[in-house]
Write a protein that holds these residues in place. Sequence first.
Motif, PDB file in Angstrom:
ATOM      1  N   UNK A 133       4.357   8.121  -1.406  1.00  0.00           N
ATOM      2  CA  UNK A 133       4.840   6.986  -2.442  1.00  0.00           C
ATOM      3  C   UNK A 133       5.121   5.662  -2.012  1.00  0.00           C
ATOM      4  N   UNK A 134       3.822   4.740  -2.379  1.00  0.00           N
ATOM      5  CA  UNK A 134       5.616   3.088  -2.558  1.00  0.00           C
ATOM      6  C   UNK A 134       5.205   2.136  -3.107  1.00  0.00           C
ATOM      7  N   UNK A 135       6.256   1.565  -3.614  1.00  0.00           N
ATOM      8  CA  UNK A 135       6.518   0.860  -4.409  1.00  0.00           C
ATOM      9  C   UNK A 135       6.801  -0.522  -3.758  1.00  0.00           C
ATOM     10  N   UNK A 136       6.572  -1.197  -3.962  1.00  0.00           N
ATOM     11  CA  UNK A 136       6.208  -3.314  -3.510  1.00  0.00           C
ATOM     12  C   UNK A 136       6.383  -3.833  -4.730  1.00  0.00           C
ATOM     13  N   UNK A 137       7.328  -5.004  -4.248  1.00  0.00           N
ATOM     14  CA  UNK A 137       7.255  -5.450  -5.415  1.00  0.00           C
ATOM     15  C   UNK A 137       7.808  -7.029  -5.373  1.00  0.00           C
ATOM     16  N   UNK A 138       7.151  -7.866  -5.979  1.00  0.00           N
ATOM     17  CA  UNK A 138       6.394  -8.703  -5.227  1.00  0.00           C
ATOM     18  C   UNK A 138       7.127 -10.207  -6.163  1.00  0.00           C
TER      19      UNK A 138
END
Length: 242
Positions: free
Chosen positions: A58-63
């Motif tokens: 899984x990945x979590x990418x914060x923009x």
Amino acid sequence: MATAEIPEGWPATEREARAAQDALRTRVVRDEAGPPPGTVRVAGVDVAYDDERDVVAAAAVVLDAATLEVVEEATAVGRVAFPYVPGLLAFRELPAVLAALDALARPPGLIVCDGYGLAHPRRFGLASHLGVLTGLPAIGVAKNPFTFAHAAPAAPRGSASALLDGGEEVGRALRTRDAVKPVFVSVGHRVDLDNACAHTLALTPAHRLPETTRKADALCRAALREALGPPGAQPSPRPSAR
DNA sequence: GCGACAG
DNA sequence: ATCTTGTCGC
């Protein structure tokens, strides 16, 4: 990258999973408009699988709210927690997604999921479930209409039409690019539908899918490749007693 | 009972 | 989701 464990008591059967949804759905908050676009850091989450080897990444990418620049990333790898069953997607994806979110230095102000929230047979899709478990505002942006009905939105970007389950509006078919197949937006937790659509448009300056999900998709695939190792690598080297 | 079915 | 090659277009 973090390691994702399957939580104690995680549903093991479809019956248990549906019961868990019925118990948790009462905790969904739907009377908040949610943060306006451009005001909070937005996290995209996504998951990639190798069912053969029982591996999930899984990945979590914060923009950044205004620039859509990546400000933080995290990944988690674990074992597959549940088979894919339409309507029970959250039980397959959430353990790894929660581990990736936990690995972030600070929680985001909004989570964008690849899938549905309210638009769900029991009104408790992935985005609703993740919102309730984290307490954070969450929305779902799906690529397909699932079993729901909708009229084609007008051609210009920004056009929308109702996503319907019988006579109930459970989401919206939203055109994010002129004359390109729409995406399907639904409310998860602590965000209303108009605001969910506004966020989706703010996150799609150049592509059909939100930048959050595009970035998370690329990152979880890379994490899965890394976890599986180079092609041809031996499965699990067995210690030989000799 | 049969078919459809987010990812 | 994943399996898969080239190809047309901005």
